[in-house]
Scaffold this active site. Sequence first.
Site, PDB file in Angstrom:
ATOM      1  CG  ASP A  43      -7.375   3.790  -1.088  1.00 59.44           C
ATOM      2  OD1 ASP A  43      -7.841   2.313  -1.001  1.00 59.44           O
ATOM      3  OD2 ASP A  43      -7.318   4.561  -0.195  1.00 59.44           O
ATOM      4  CE  LYS A  70      -4.163   1.165   0.175  1.00 57.75           C
ATOM      5  NZ  LYS A  70      -5.466   0.648  -0.397  1.00 57.75           N
TER       6      LYS A  70
HETATM    7  P1  NDP Z   1     -13.075   8.140  -3.436  1.00 57.63           P
HETATM    8  O1  NDP Z   1     -11.590   8.930  -3.028  1.00 57.63           O
HETATM    9  O2  NDP Z   1     -13.398   7.813  -4.774  1.00 57.63           O
HETATM   10  O3  NDP Z   1     -14.208   8.582  -2.376  1.00 57.63           O
HETATM   11  C1  NDP Z   1     -13.699   8.506  -1.003  1.00 57.63           C
HETATM   12  C2  NDP Z   1     -15.096   8.858  -0.320  1.00 57.63           C
HETATM   13  O4  NDP Z   1     -15.267   8.959   1.081  1.00 57.63           O
HETATM   14  C3  NDP Z   1     -15.519  10.300  -0.741  1.00 57.63           C
HETATM   15  O5  NDP Z   1     -16.936  10.626  -0.716  1.00 57.63           O
HETATM   16  C4  NDP Z   1     -15.020  11.199   0.539  1.00 57.63           C
HETATM   17  O6  NDP Z   1     -15.591  12.508   0.704  1.00 57.63           O
HETATM   18  C5  NDP Z   1     -15.345  10.325   1.444  1.00 57.63           C
HETATM   19  N1  NDP Z   1     -14.583  10.202   2.663  1.00 57.63           N
HETATM   20  C6  NDP Z   1     -13.033  10.239   2.498  1.00 57.63           C
HETATM   21  N2  NDP Z   1     -12.728  10.510   3.872  1.00 57.63           N
HETATM   22  C7  NDP Z   1     -13.576  10.987   4.513  1.00 57.63           C
HETATM   23  C8  NDP Z   1     -13.803  11.197   5.887  1.00 57.63           C
HETATM   24  N3  NDP Z   1     -12.711  11.192   6.814  1.00 57.63           N
HETATM   25  N4  NDP Z   1     -14.998  11.439   6.598  1.00 57.63           N
HETATM   26  C9  NDP Z   1     -16.086  11.303   5.759  1.00 57.63           C
HETATM   27  N5  NDP Z   1     -15.939  10.911   4.599  1.00 57.63           N
HETATM   28  C10 NDP Z   1     -14.810  10.619   3.783  1.00 57.63           C
HETATM   29  O7  NDP Z   1     -12.331   6.727  -2.821  1.00 57.63           O
HETATM   30  P2  NDP Z   1     -12.807   5.114  -2.873  1.00 57.63           P
HETATM   31  O8  NDP Z   1     -14.451   4.986  -3.246  1.00 57.63           O
HETATM   32  O9  NDP Z   1     -12.099   4.626  -3.967  1.00 57.63           O
HETATM   33  O10 NDP Z   1     -12.436   4.614  -1.611  1.00 57.63           O
HETATM   34  C11 NDP Z   1     -13.374   4.683  -0.446  1.00 57.63           C
HETATM   35  C12 NDP Z   1     -12.777   3.659   0.479  1.00 57.63           C
HETATM   36  O11 NDP Z   1     -12.992   2.111  -0.162  1.00 57.63           O
HETATM   37  C13 NDP Z   1     -11.654   3.514   0.962  1.00 57.63           C
HETATM   38  O12 NDP Z   1     -11.471   2.875   2.337  1.00 57.63           O
HETATM   39  C14 NDP Z   1     -10.641   2.651   0.262  1.00 57.63           C
HETATM   40  O13 NDP Z   1      -9.581   2.158   0.775  1.00 57.63           O
HETATM   41  C15 NDP Z   1     -11.554   1.536  -0.015  1.00 57.63           C
HETATM   42  N6  NDP Z   1     -11.494   0.956  -1.352  1.00 57.63           N
HETATM   43  C16 NDP Z   1     -11.329   1.032  -2.403  1.00 57.63           C
HETATM   44  C17 NDP Z   1     -10.983   0.630  -3.456  1.00 57.63           C
HETATM   45  C18 NDP Z   1     -11.185   1.009  -4.878  1.00 57.63           C
HETATM   46  O14 NDP Z   1     -11.117  -0.154  -5.819  1.00 57.63           O
HETATM   47  N7  NDP Z   1     -11.387   2.250  -5.422  1.00 57.63           N
HETATM   48  C19 NDP Z   1     -10.834  -1.160  -3.327  1.00 57.63           C
HETATM   49  C20 NDP Z   1     -11.077  -1.469  -2.114  1.00 57.63           C
HETATM   50  C21 NDP Z   1     -11.198  -0.654  -0.873  1.00 57.63           C
HETATM   51  P3  NDP Z   1     -14.704  13.858   0.203  1.00 57.63           P
HETATM   52  O15 NDP Z   1     -14.907  13.767  -1.129  1.00 57.63           O
HETATM   53  O16 NDP Z   1     -15.617  14.969   0.735  1.00 57.63           O
HETATM   54  O17 NDP Z   1     -13.438  13.631   0.830  1.00 57.63           O
END
Ligand code: NDP
Length: 444
Positions: free
Chosen positions: A165, A125
């Site tokens: 991510d 990671k």
């Molecule tokens: P994105 O950056 O596309 O989206 C993240 C989302 O979560 C946004 O809506 C963001 O809001 C919100 N967010 C982030 N930090 C916070 C916080 N501290 N409090 C509240 N909301 C928050 O990321 P992904 O969708 O790719 O990833 C989301 C999760 O899924 C993570 O935990 C990641 O590790 C996990 N994941 C992702 C994979 C992938 O293929 N993308 C694979 C496996 C796991 P804002 O825009 O306001 O920051």
Amino acid sequence: MDYVERVLKELKEKNPNEPEFHQAATEILNGLKPIVARHPEYEKLALLERFVEPERVVIFRVPWVDDAGMVRVNKGYRVQFNSAIGPYKGGLRFHPSVNLSIIKFLGLEQILKNSLTGLPIGGGKGGSDFDPKGKSDMEVMRFCQSFMTELCRHIGQDTDVPAGDIGVGGREIGYLFGQYKRIRDEHVGVLTGRGLSYGGSLARTEATGYGLVYMVEEALKCRGESLEGKTVVISGSGNVAIYACEKAQLLGAKVVAMYDSNGYVYDKNGIDLSVMKQLKEVERARIKEYANRVMGAEYHEGCKGIWNIPCDVALPCATQNEIDAESASALVKNGVKIVGEGANMPTTLEGIAVFRKAGVIFLPAKAANAGGVATSALEMAQSSSRMFWSFEEVDAKLKGIMVNIYRNMDEAAREYGVAGDYVAGANIAGFKKVADAMLAHGVV
Ligand code: NDP
């Protein structure tokens, strides 16, 4: 003190100030107790001590120039955790909260997640405390170029293959790949989540969210139920959340709420995904705007309130520790039946205990969100063979992998006397293969 307790104690002493790493290690190692009890040789060979110590950690300076001509400096990380079963594989996170503890917790989880997919990928990671929010495209590009200028000497298609991510989507992967290719003069599958015009895989964008919902559907199916007609709450509105919403809706569920880091929207008529995609994927706008565009939708400042909304299915898809004991209790009180973790470690240890006590079906992240990395491995296979599979082909493989993971963790939980405990089941099923490979390689 038993072996697991001793390793956890030493891990906390040797790695102070890494709370997220402690939390992930505690969840994982406690889940492994049944298998450790059956293998006394693990202790003699210090297998757990080796398992929780990354093979390599790289921390580097990332200097870049903003649009005003000012020089900015961020920290870059890559933790190459475990390569026993394949090249390191795991995403890059760009978010101001990123530190070594968070990258190590994500890397440790990734080892078992990747193993669960059944594909030959090790765990790693990386990321940076850079915040892409509010930056221009050119600023993001200059940052990515600087980040890759250092990272490129540590990765490779057979060594370490990063992906996206939080904060790293198609735009960032494009800039990172462009810089890698320019420096190394290689057009290879060194990053996944690439655009379709330069080696990406169809269905990679959808994979994590779709995979999560495939697993939820399978867990319901095994109990004679389905998603049809169920009410769903999803946190986040990024990549994972949007495609979990899409698949849940396609399977007949009603998604009533989503959030970003400022607040949540409640739409009793069901989220209009075309509006959400326009706001989040095209305009990069705040979710608040949804309530201005969709009649009847409400916006609430702050995130926590989302878990007070009654639902059958909760899918936390934003970030770590979103659901604490209080939020878990609110969900249970309102009748939640199943929780599927789309984000990594979105539920605290105390929150998991609440769900366990209430008999809620709890699908842990390393199993439930493995669809993204599984499809990344399918992207690697397509790159190596210079082949390109159809959307339907990749989607069918993804579904097969998710159903398999569900069955494997269910079986492992039964075999080790903890039926229905998918936290333990996923940890054991993922760990067994990694442990066997590590033992086969000798003391390395
Ligand atoms: P994105 O950056 O596309 O989206 C993240 C989302 O979560 C946004 O809506 C963001 O809001 C919100 N967010 C982030 N930090 C916070 C916080 N501290 N409090 C509240 N909301 C928050 O990321 P992904 O969708 O790719 O990833 C989301 C999760 O899924 C993570 O935990 C990641 O590790 C996990 N994941 C992702 C994979 C992938 O293929 N993308 C694979 C496996 C796991 P804002 O825009 O306001 O920051």
